[in-house]
Design a protein around this motif. Structure first.
Motif, PDB file in Angstrom:
ATOM      1  N   GLN A   1       0.822  -1.216   0.000  1.00  0.00           N
ATOM      2  CA  GLN A   1       0.000   0.000   0.000  1.00  0.00           C
ATOM      3  C   GLN A   1       0.859   1.271   0.000  1.00  0.00           C
ATOM      4  O   GLN A   1       0.411   2.335  -0.395  1.00  0.00           O
ATOM      5  N   ARG A   2       2.077   1.176   0.499  1.00  0.00           N
ATOM      6  CA  ARG A   2       2.957   2.362   0.577  1.00  0.00           C
ATOM      7  C   ARG A   2       3.785   2.552  -0.695  1.00  0.00           C
ATOM      8  O   ARG A   2       4.474   3.580  -0.841  1.00  0.00           O
ATOM      9  N   LEU A   3       3.781   1.588  -1.578  1.00  0.00           N
ATOM     10  CA  LEU A   3       4.700   1.671  -2.717  1.00  0.00           C
ATOM     11  C   LEU A   3       4.434   2.849  -3.650  1.00  0.00           C
ATOM     12  O   LEU A   3       5.388   3.476  -4.141  1.00  0.00           O
ATOM     13  N   PRO A   4       3.166   3.212  -3.920  1.00  0.00           N
ATOM     14  CA  PRO A   4       2.962   4.396  -4.777  1.00  0.00           C
ATOM     15  C   PRO A   4       3.600   5.654  -4.188  1.00  0.00           C
ATOM     16  O   PRO A   4       4.168   6.475  -4.925  1.00  0.00           O
ATOM     17  N   THR A   5       3.533   5.805  -2.854  1.00  0.00           N
ATOM     18  CA  THR A   5       4.162   6.969  -2.208  1.00  0.00           C
ATOM     19  C   THR A   5       5.672   6.927  -2.380  1.00  0.00           C
ATOM     20  O   THR A   5       6.315   7.950  -2.651  1.00  0.00           O
ATOM     21  N   LEU A   6       6.232   5.747  -2.215  1.00  0.00           N
ATOM     22  CA  LEU A   6       7.689   5.615  -2.368  1.00  0.00           C
ATOM     23  C   LEU A   6       8.104   6.005  -3.792  1.00  0.00           C
ATOM     24  O   LEU A   6       9.103   6.696  -3.995  1.00  0.00           O
ATOM     25  N   LYS A   7       7.317   5.547  -4.743  1.00  0.00           N
ATOM     26  CA  LYS A   7       7.632   5.836  -6.148  1.00  0.00           C
ATOM     27  C   LYS A   7       7.503   7.334  -6.426  1.00  0.00           C
ATOM     28  O   LYS A   7       8.371   7.943  -7.064  1.00  0.00           O
ATOM     29  N   LYS A   8       6.432   7.920  -5.912  1.00  0.00           N
ATOM     30  CA  LYS A   8       6.163   9.349  -6.143  1.00  0.00           C
ATOM     31  C   LYS A   8       7.329  10.225  -5.655  1.00  0.00           C
ATOM     32  O   LYS A   8       7.665  11.238  -6.274  1.00  0.00           O
ATOM     33  N   HIS A   9       7.926   9.833  -4.533  1.00  0.00           N
ATOM     34  CA  HIS A   9       8.994  10.659  -3.958  1.00  0.00           C
ATOM     35  C   HIS A   9      10.394  10.127  -4.285  1.00  0.00           C
ATOM     36  O   HIS A   9      11.379  10.511  -3.650  1.00  0.00           O
ATOM     37  N   ASN A  10      10.448   9.233  -5.272  1.00  0.00           N
ATOM     38  CA  ASN A  10      11.724   8.741  -5.788  1.00  0.00           C
ATOM     39  C   ASN A  10      12.610   8.178  -4.666  1.00  0.00           C
ATOM     40  O   ASN A  10      13.760   8.587  -4.489  1.00  0.00           O
ATOM     41  N   ILE A  11      12.063   7.209  -3.919  1.00  0.00           N
ATOM     42  CA  ILE A  11      12.804   6.589  -2.815  1.00  0.00           C
ATOM     43  C   ILE A  11      13.709   5.502  -3.374  1.00  0.00           C
ATOM     44  O   ILE A  11      13.260   4.631  -4.132  1.00  0.00           O
ATOM     45  N   ARG A  12      14.987   5.544  -2.978  1.00  0.00           N
ATOM     46  CA  ARG A  12      15.989   4.623  -3.540  1.00  0.00           C
ATOM     47  C   ARG A  12      15.836   3.193  -3.053  1.00  0.00           C
ATOM     48  O   ARG A  12      16.185   2.257  -3.737  1.00  0.00           O
ATOM     49  N   TRP A  13      15.411   3.005  -1.787  1.00  0.00           N
ATOM     50  CA  TRP A  13      15.087   1.644  -1.328  1.00  0.00           C
ATOM     51  C   TRP A  13      14.110   1.686  -0.176  1.00  0.00           C
ATOM     52  O   TRP A  13      13.998   2.685   0.532  1.00  0.00           O
ATOM     53  N   LEU A  14      13.371   0.592  -0.057  1.00  0.00           N
ATOM     54  CA  LEU A  14      12.537   0.363   1.123  1.00  0.00           C
ATOM     55  C   LEU A  14      13.281  -0.653   1.983  1.00  0.00           C
ATOM     56  O   LEU A  14      13.583  -1.769   1.531  1.00  0.00           O
ATOM     57  N   GLU A  15      13.552  -0.245   3.222  1.00  0.00           N
ATOM     58  CA  GLU A  15      14.352  -1.095   4.111  1.00  0.00           C
ATOM     59  C   GLU A  15      13.481  -1.763   5.163  1.00  0.00           C
ATOM     60  O   GLU A  15      12.578  -1.137   5.725  1.00  0.00           O
ATOM     61  N   GLU A  16      13.772  -3.005   5.429  1.00  0.00           N
ATOM     62  CA  GLU A  16      13.126  -3.796   6.483  1.00  0.00           C
ATOM     63  C   GLU A  16      11.619  -3.595   6.593  1.00  0.00           C
ATOM     64  O   GLU A  16      11.112  -3.290   7.677  1.00  0.00           O
ATOM     65  N   PRO A  17      10.889  -3.791   5.499  1.00  0.00           N
ATOM     66  CA  PRO A  17       9.431  -3.775   5.662  1.00  0.00           C
ATOM     67  C   PRO A  17       8.973  -4.931   6.559  1.00  0.00           C
ATOM     68  O   PRO A  17       7.951  -4.830   7.222  1.00  0.00           O
ATOM     69  N   PHE A  18       9.760  -6.022   6.562  1.00  0.00           N
ATOM     70  CA  PHE A  18       9.367  -7.239   7.283  1.00  0.00           C
ATOM     71  C   PHE A  18      10.469  -7.660   8.257  1.00  0.00           C
ATOM     72  O   PHE A  18      11.591  -7.169   8.207  1.00  0.00           O
ATOM     73  N   GLU A  19      10.111  -8.626   9.085  1.00  0.00           N
ATOM     74  CA  GLU A  19      11.105  -9.192   9.998  1.00  0.00           C
ATOM     75  C   GLU A  19      12.195  -9.918   9.205  1.00  0.00           C
ATOM     76  O   GLU A  19      11.995 -10.299   8.051  1.00  0.00           O
ATOM     77  N   ASN A  20      13.298 -10.131   9.872  1.00  0.00           N
ATOM     78  CA  ASN A  20      14.474 -10.663   9.198  1.00  0.00           C
ATOM     79  C   ASN A  20      14.265 -12.041   8.569  1.00  0.00           C
ATOM     80  O   ASN A  20      14.817 -12.348   7.518  1.00  0.00           O
ATOM     81  N   ASP A  21      13.435 -12.879   9.212  1.00  0.00           N
ATOM     82  CA  ASP A  21      13.263 -14.254   8.723  1.00  0.00           C
ATOM     83  C   ASP A  21      12.122 -14.403   7.723  1.00  0.00           C
ATOM     84  O   ASP A  21      11.852 -15.517   7.275  1.00  0.00           O
ATOM     85  N   ALA A  22      11.447 -13.299   7.377  1.00  0.00           N
ATOM     86  CA  ALA A  22      10.264 -13.390   6.508  1.00  0.00           C
ATOM     87  C   ALA A  22      10.681 -13.487   5.047  1.00  0.00           C
ATOM     88  O   ALA A  22      10.351 -12.628   4.215  1.00  0.00           O
ATOM     89  N   LEU A  23      11.384 -14.554   4.708  1.00  0.00           N
ATOM     90  CA  LEU A  23      11.956 -14.695   3.366  1.00  0.00           C
ATOM     91  C   LEU A  23      10.882 -14.666   2.287  1.00  0.00           C
ATOM     92  O   LEU A  23      11.043 -14.035   1.246  1.00  0.00           O
ATOM     93  N   LEU A  24       9.781 -15.350   2.553  1.00  0.00           N
ATOM     94  CA  LEU A  24       8.719 -15.427   1.555  1.00  0.00           C
ATOM     95  C   LEU A  24       8.094 -14.049   1.320  1.00  0.00           C
ATOM     96  O   LEU A  24       7.817 -13.667   0.174  1.00  0.00           O
ATOM     97  N   ALA A  25       7.884 -13.298   2.393  1.00  0.00           N
ATOM     98  CA  ALA A  25       7.293 -11.958   2.251  1.00  0.00           C
ATOM     99  C   ALA A  25       8.222 -11.063   1.426  1.00  0.00           C
ATOM    100  O   ALA A  25       7.767 -10.333   0.532  1.00  0.00           O
ATOM    101  N   TYR A  26       9.511 -11.111   1.707  1.00  0.00           N
ATOM    102  CA  TYR A  26      10.458 -10.308   0.917  1.00  0.00           C
ATOM    103  C   TYR A  26      10.384 -10.704  -0.558  1.00  0.00           C
ATOM    104  O   TYR A  26      10.313  -9.857  -1.453  1.00  0.00           O
ATOM    105  N   SER A  27      10.399 -11.996  -0.797  1.00  0.00           N
ATOM    106  CA  SER A  27      10.401 -12.475  -2.169  1.00  0.00           C
ATOM    107  C   SER A  27       9.105 -12.085  -2.891  1.00  0.00           C
ATOM    108  O   SER A  27       9.124 -11.658  -4.045  1.00  0.00           O
TER     109      SER A  27
END
Ligand SMILES: [Mg+2]
Length: 394
Positions: free
Chosen positions: A214-240
């Motif tokens: 849901q936050r990605l359009p905002t990130l794109k609008k403001h030209n954000i270079r990366w989104l860091e740690e949206p999830f916990e460290n072990d949430a491999l599937l969520a990251y993927s």
């Protein structure tokens, strides 16, 4: 010439007078000092000091649950291979001691510093690099409590000569999408459109891909270079999943890795773009360097994670100092009182690029006089018998 021996390892628990319930990991610290052959080496754990000390001195529970002191004290160390061998010995002898990785991180860093001083060589050379490259520093700080406060912080960073900045944690992700947009917009307006801006969600969405998306359009609008740690460290599937759904939003994570294999899993299964490693947590420079080489072989960017002292920053740069394509460096700009006392000066910045000081080992020595007032005295007793007592740092 005989190989130098680890004669003593001491832990120093330092703390601000007051610890606040905020995401600032620099409010307390655990320094490690190694002594041997007339030389001292220093390292810093990125961990809870008291439980980390306990894993140094707790009684053996069984053959794979020994205190770390059994793996390191009195050992002979004359080469990088000796440090790596001790690292593996400690991990196997303390397999069931979950705090061991945090504690041995500081010991391992101090050993690389110590061996560098014994051999009068910088640590990055011991790790196998022929030269070091400057890194482009991004100013790393927490979101302000309001968009206005965030805007002011961003203005200050811009005026300090940085070409990039990261804002994170605080209330980001904890209210609604509009609040997050207001925070990001404030950071972008303060920093200006020409500088790189990164956003750190601080694991706020646990493993909920939809919340992040849901936050990605905002990130794109403001030209954000990366989104860091949206999830916990072990949430491999969520990251993927997030990465596959949104291949144009780079993902960064990894500061929570407590060992090499956790980082390897993120690199191989998380579909991330940046792996962020804190040597004070991942198993010292031995593990961090392995991660950097793996990242290089997989075409993923390696970045340090540092939010504490200049000593920690100098060590966090070592694993990738010699790899030119890894360009970025997390550079903390909101260090707390105790972190500033450990090493009052910061690393040199030149037009936003950071270099480490020349000299053997890590090139940074803690200021013992400055940090002495922050020292906590620790005693551990079992059946009224003293098994650990901290030494005064001075
Ligand atoms: Mg972070």
């Amino acid at each position: 010439m005989p190989k130098p021996t680890i004669e003593a390892i001491d832990f120093f628990y330092l703390s601000n007078p007051q610890i606040l319930d905020i995401a600032d990991g620099s409010q307390d610290a655990l320094l490690v000092r190694i002594q041997g052959a007339g030389v001292e080496g220093w390292g810093e754990c990125e961990a809870s000091p008291l439980v980390s000390i306990a894993s140094w001195k707790c009684p053996m529970s069984h053959s794979a649950c020994k205190p770390l002191s059994q793996s390191y004290l009195g050992k002979i160390v004359g080469s990088p291979e000796d440090i790596k061998a001790l690292h593996h010995l400690a991990r196997s002898q303390s397999l069931d001691l979950l705090q061991a990785d945090h504690t041995l991180s500081g010991i391992d860093i101090a050993l690389w510093d110590w061996l560098g001083k014994v051999q009068e060589r910088p640590t990055f050379e011991l790790l196998g690099f022929k030269q070091s490259f400057s890194k482009r520093a991004y100013a790393s700080t927490l979101f302000g409590q309001t968009p206005e406060e965030t805007y002011q912080k961003a203005l200050e960073i811009k005026d300090s000569g940085f070409t990039a900045a990261k804002f994170g944690w605080g209330s980001f992700g904890q209210k609604d999408v509009q609040w997050d947009e207001d925070l990001i917009q404030a950071a972008r307006e303060g920093l200006g459109s020409e500088h790189d801006l990164f956003i750190d969600a601080g694991t706020v969405w646990k493993e909920n891909v939809q919340e992040a998306q849901q936050r990605l359009p905002t990130l794109k609008k403001h030209n954000i270079r990366w989104l860091e740690e949206p999830f916990e460290n072990d949430a491999l599937l969520a990251y993927s999943q997030l990465s596959k759904l949104n291949p144009h939003t780079p993902l960064a994570t990894g500061e929570g890795c407590h060992c090499f294999l956790q980082a390897k899993n993120l690199i191989e299964f998380g579909d991330i773009d940046y792996i962020q490693i804190d040597p004070g947590r991942v198993g010292g420079l031995t593990s961090a360097h392995r991660v950097a080489l793996l990242a290089q072989s997989k075409g993923i960017q390696f970045v340090n994670h540092t939010f504490t002292s200049t000593l920690a920053l100098a060590s966090a740069l070592q694993p990738y100092l010699g790899i030119e394509e890894f360009e970025l460096c997390e550079y903390p700009v909101s260090r707390s009182e105790v972190a500033r006392a450990i090493s009052p000066s910061t690393l040199n910045l030149n037009a936003g690029w950071v270099t480490i000081p020349e000299g053997p080992g890590l090139g940074v020595i803690p200021d013992l006089k400055a940090l002495a007032p922050y020292e906590k005295t620790v005693e551990i007793k079992i059946d009224h018998e003293l098994v650990f007592k901290s030494k005064p740092i001075l």
